[in-house]
Every structure is written in C-alpha cells, then in structure tokens.
Design an enzyme around this catalytic site. Structure first.
Site, PDB file in Angstrom:
ATOM      1  N   ARG A 178       0.815  -1.225   0.000  1.00  0.00           N
ATOM      2  CA  ARG A 178       0.000   0.000   0.000  1.00  0.00           C
ATOM      3  C   ARG A 178       0.837   1.259   0.000  1.00  0.00           C
ATOM      4  O   ARG A 178       0.381   2.328  -0.367  1.00  0.00           O
ATOM      5  CB  ARG A 178      -0.913   0.022   1.224  1.00  0.00           C
ATOM      6  CG  ARG A 178      -1.883  -1.138   1.291  1.00  0.00           C
ATOM      7  CD  ARG A 178      -2.545  -1.209   2.646  1.00  0.00           C
ATOM      8  NE  ARG A 178      -1.518  -1.493   3.656  1.00  0.00           N
ATOM      9  CZ  ARG A 178      -1.689  -1.339   4.965  1.00  0.00           C
ATOM     10  NH1 ARG A 178      -2.834  -0.908   5.436  1.00  0.00           N
ATOM     11  NH2 ARG A 178      -0.716  -1.638   5.807  1.00  0.00           N
ATOM     12  N   GLU A 212       6.395   6.573  12.023  1.00  0.00           N
ATOM     13  CA  GLU A 212       6.076   7.314  13.237  1.00  0.00           C
ATOM     14  C   GLU A 212       7.043   8.490  13.275  1.00  0.00           C
ATOM     15  O   GLU A 212       8.252   8.306  13.326  1.00  0.00           O
ATOM     16  CB  GLU A 212       6.266   6.407  14.449  1.00  0.00           C
ATOM     17  CG  GLU A 212       5.808   7.024  15.736  1.00  0.00           C
ATOM     18  CD  GLU A 212       5.896   6.040  16.897  1.00  0.00           C
ATOM     19  OE1 GLU A 212       5.847   6.516  18.034  1.00  0.00           O
ATOM     20  OE2 GLU A 212       6.015   4.817  16.664  1.00  0.00           O
ATOM     21  N   GLN A 262       3.082  22.786  19.798  1.00  0.00           N
ATOM     22  CA  GLN A 262       2.326  23.325  18.676  1.00  0.00           C
ATOM     23  C   GLN A 262       2.842  22.626  17.427  1.00  0.00           C
ATOM     24  O   GLN A 262       4.047  22.490  17.244  1.00  0.00           O
ATOM     25  CB  GLN A 262       2.531  24.841  18.554  1.00  0.00           C
ATOM     26  CG  GLN A 262       1.789  25.457  17.387  1.00  0.00           C
ATOM     27  CD  GLN A 262       1.901  26.974  17.372  1.00  0.00           C
ATOM     28  OE1 GLN A 262       1.740  27.621  18.409  1.00  0.00           O
ATOM     29  NE2 GLN A 262       2.192  27.534  16.222  1.00  0.00           N
ATOM     30  N   ASN A 269       2.881  22.621  13.246  1.00  0.00           N
ATOM     31  CA  ASN A 269       2.668  23.497  12.096  1.00  0.00           C
ATOM     32  C   ASN A 269       2.983  22.732  10.818  1.00  0.00           C
ATOM     33  O   ASN A 269       3.752  21.768  10.840  1.00  0.00           O
ATOM     34  CB  ASN A 269       3.597  24.713  12.176  1.00  0.00           C
ATOM     35  CG  ASN A 269       3.438  25.477  13.463  1.00  0.00           C
ATOM     36  OD1 ASN A 269       2.338  25.850  13.840  1.00  0.00           O
ATOM     37  ND2 ASN A 269       4.538  25.705  14.156  1.00  0.00           N
ATOM     38  N   ARG A 309      12.912  29.758   2.599  1.00  0.00           N
ATOM     39  CA  ARG A 309      12.349  30.233   3.871  1.00  0.00           C
ATOM     40  C   ARG A 309      13.495  30.320   4.866  1.00  0.00           C
ATOM     41  O   ARG A 309      14.159  29.348   5.154  1.00  0.00           O
ATOM     42  CB  ARG A 309      11.279  29.279   4.380  1.00  0.00           C
ATOM     43  CG  ARG A 309      10.041  29.232   3.502  1.00  0.00           C
ATOM     44  CD  ARG A 309       8.949  28.392   4.152  1.00  0.00           C
ATOM     45  NE  ARG A 309       7.827  28.210   3.283  1.00  0.00           N
ATOM     46  CZ  ARG A 309       6.703  28.923   3.330  1.00  0.00           C
ATOM     47  NH1 ARG A 309       6.579  29.892   4.214  1.00  0.00           N
ATOM     48  NH2 ARG A 309       5.712  28.667   2.506  1.00  0.00           N
ATOM     49  N   HIS A 368      15.766  31.803  10.064  1.00  0.00           N
ATOM     50  CA  HIS A 368      15.057  32.183  11.278  1.00  0.00           C
ATOM     51  C   HIS A 368      15.732  31.531  12.474  1.00  0.00           C
ATOM     52  O   HIS A 368      16.305  30.455  12.348  1.00  0.00           O
ATOM     53  CB  HIS A 368      13.592  31.717  11.227  1.00  0.00           C
ATOM     54  CG  HIS A 368      12.870  32.172  10.003  1.00  0.00           C
ATOM     55  ND1 HIS A 368      11.878  31.423   9.423  1.00  0.00           N
ATOM     56  CD2 HIS A 368      12.999  33.274   9.240  1.00  0.00           C
ATOM     57  CE1 HIS A 368      11.413  32.062   8.359  1.00  0.00           C
ATOM     58  NE2 HIS A 368      12.084  33.183   8.218  1.00  0.00           N
ATOM     59  N   HIS A 424      17.867  28.601  11.082  1.00  0.00           N
ATOM     60  CA  HIS A 424      17.473  27.528  10.181  1.00  0.00           C
ATOM     61  C   HIS A 424      16.651  28.080   9.032  1.00  0.00           C
ATOM     62  O   HIS A 424      15.920  29.051   9.177  1.00  0.00           O
ATOM     63  CB  HIS A 424      16.685  26.441  10.917  1.00  0.00           C
ATOM     64  CG  HIS A 424      15.628  26.994  11.820  1.00  0.00           C
ATOM     65  ND1 HIS A 424      15.897  27.463  13.098  1.00  0.00           N
ATOM     66  CD2 HIS A 424      14.301  27.186  11.636  1.00  0.00           C
ATOM     67  CE1 HIS A 424      14.782  27.891  13.659  1.00  0.00           C
ATOM     68  NE2 HIS A 424      13.795  27.739  12.787  1.00  0.00           N
ATOM     69  N   TYR A 466       6.364  20.772  11.302  1.00  0.00           N
ATOM     70  CA  TYR A 466       7.313  21.037  12.374  1.00  0.00           C
ATOM     71  C   TYR A 466       6.593  21.293  13.687  1.00  0.00           C
ATOM     72  O   TYR A 466       5.548  21.906  13.735  1.00  0.00           O
ATOM     73  CB  TYR A 466       8.290  22.158  12.017  1.00  0.00           C
ATOM     74  CG  TYR A 466       7.692  23.493  11.703  1.00  0.00           C
ATOM     75  CD1 TYR A 466       7.725  24.529  12.628  1.00  0.00           C
ATOM     76  CD2 TYR A 466       7.115  23.749  10.462  1.00  0.00           C
ATOM     77  CE1 TYR A 466       7.199  25.778  12.337  1.00  0.00           C
ATOM     78  CE2 TYR A 466       6.583  24.989  10.158  1.00  0.00           C
ATOM     79  CZ  TYR A 466       6.631  25.995  11.109  1.00  0.00           C
ATOM     80  OH  TYR A 466       6.102  27.232  10.822  1.00  0.00           O
ATOM     81  N   GLU A 486      10.841  35.712  17.504  1.00  0.00           N
ATOM     82  CA  GLU A 486      11.154  35.550  16.083  1.00  0.00           C
ATOM     83  C   GLU A 486      12.324  36.451  15.720  1.00  0.00           C
ATOM     84  O   GLU A 486      12.243  37.672  15.836  1.00  0.00           O
ATOM     85  CB  GLU A 486       9.942  35.925  15.229  1.00  0.00           C
ATOM     86  CG  GLU A 486       8.723  35.071  15.472  1.00  0.00           C
ATOM     87  CD  GLU A 486       8.918  33.642  15.005  1.00  0.00           C
ATOM     88  OE1 GLU A 486       9.449  33.421  13.899  1.00  0.00           O
ATOM     89  OE2 GLU A 486       8.551  32.724  15.770  1.00  0.00           O
TER      90      GLU A 486
END
Length: 183
Positions: A25, A30, A46, A48, A58, A61, A115, A127, A138
């Site tokens: 399949r 995990e 959290q 995202n 990107r 940061h 990163h 993440y 930030e």
C-alpha cells in the site's frame, strides 16, 4: 522502535533516522514521540505545516526560547543551519542537510541555531515547536550573508519581505543571544 539519533556538526543539533514500515500500500512512519526528546524538550506543543512552491527559500530564522523538530512530509528540501550562539564552540558553523520525504528523517533544532530551507520542488514541512506562536521570539539572519557563503541551489528565489531584510551574522546582537541562552 526507537529512531537512530546522530549528531551534526553543530552542537545540540540532531538528525533522527526514523523507522519506516512498507508494504504493497505504501509506507508508514512514526514521526515523533516526546519520549525521544524528553531531556531536551520542555514546554507546550504546537504542530505546524508549511507548504512551499518550487523556488522558495524560507529563512534564516532563529529563536531564543523555542525548539523546532522538523519532519518533511512531501518533496525534497535543502536545509541550512547556522549556529548563532556566541558561547558555543560551533558559533558560525554552517551545516547543510538534504531532507527528502522518501527518506524518513527528522531534525532537532535548538534555540540559537538559525534555520532555513530551499524547496527545489514543491514540499510540505511539518514542524513541532515547544512554544505557542506569539511573534515575540522571532529573529532572523540574512539568507544571502556573503560571509556564510551558503549555496542554496536556487538562482531566483521566492522570498518573504521579512526574509529579504534580515541582518548578516556580523550585525546580530550577540550579547542579547548570550543573555538569553548561556548556561
């Protein structure tokens, strides 16, 4: 089954090779257990998901209180890490890690390590962070800092306005970083 955890060239940054289970399949992996990172982890949770088009960069940061745990769900990205912690022996070290969705790996990024990533093809990055987003933690580093010599592999990147205006490593407030992070 526990993942294989290995150090990178930047102190406190780890790459995990995750157990993968395949059959006719497809595959199952995990991606995270808090028990894998219990010593380093703390705080809230959290989750995202960032979807990027081909040609997007990107970053860079970094955070002074937040830890990131990355898992690439689709595509392939060139991840770039830069240690901005002035009290670490790896201050200024640049590391590039290719993440590919077909190769189940995750990346642990502690506070004080800048990163970013370049998406050479469409990619989705999931993440986890140990702080709820408020915007207060930030910070940024110039993605094109000539002193870092990062080869992103993208000639005309798509960037956010924020990422276009981040300062070079030489201009970061190292005393603020040290006050926030030094043991």
């Amino acid at each position: 089954m526990e993942p294989k955890k290995r150090r990178t060239s930047i102190e406190d940054v780890f790459l995990y090779t995750l157990p993968m289970h395949s059959d006719s399949r497809g595959m199952f992996v995990e991606t995270f257990r808090k028990s894998w990172v219990e010593e380093e982890y703390g705080g809230d949770l959290q989750v995202n998901c960032s979807h990027s088009r081909a040609g997007v960069i990107r970053g860079m940061h970094y955070h002074l209180r937040q830890t990131d745990y990355w898992f690439l769900a689709s595509g392939r990205i060139k991840t770039v890490l830069v240690d901005v912690r002035p009290f670490k022996t790896t201050m200024g070290v640049v590391e590039t890690i290719e993440l590919e969705a077909g190769r189940p790996e995750s990346l642990w990024i502690p506070p004080g390590v800048a990163h970013g990533y370049a998406a050479g093809e469409p990619a989705s990055l999931i993440y986890l962070v140990n702080r709820y987003f408020t915007g207060e933690d930030e910070y940024g580093l110039a993605w094109d800092d000539p002193d870092l010599g990062i080869d992103w592999g993208i000639d005309h990147p798509i960037l956010s306005q924020r990422d276009r205006n981040n300062p070079p490593l030489a201009d970061l407030d190292k005393s603020e970083i040290e006050r926030a992070l030094a043991p």
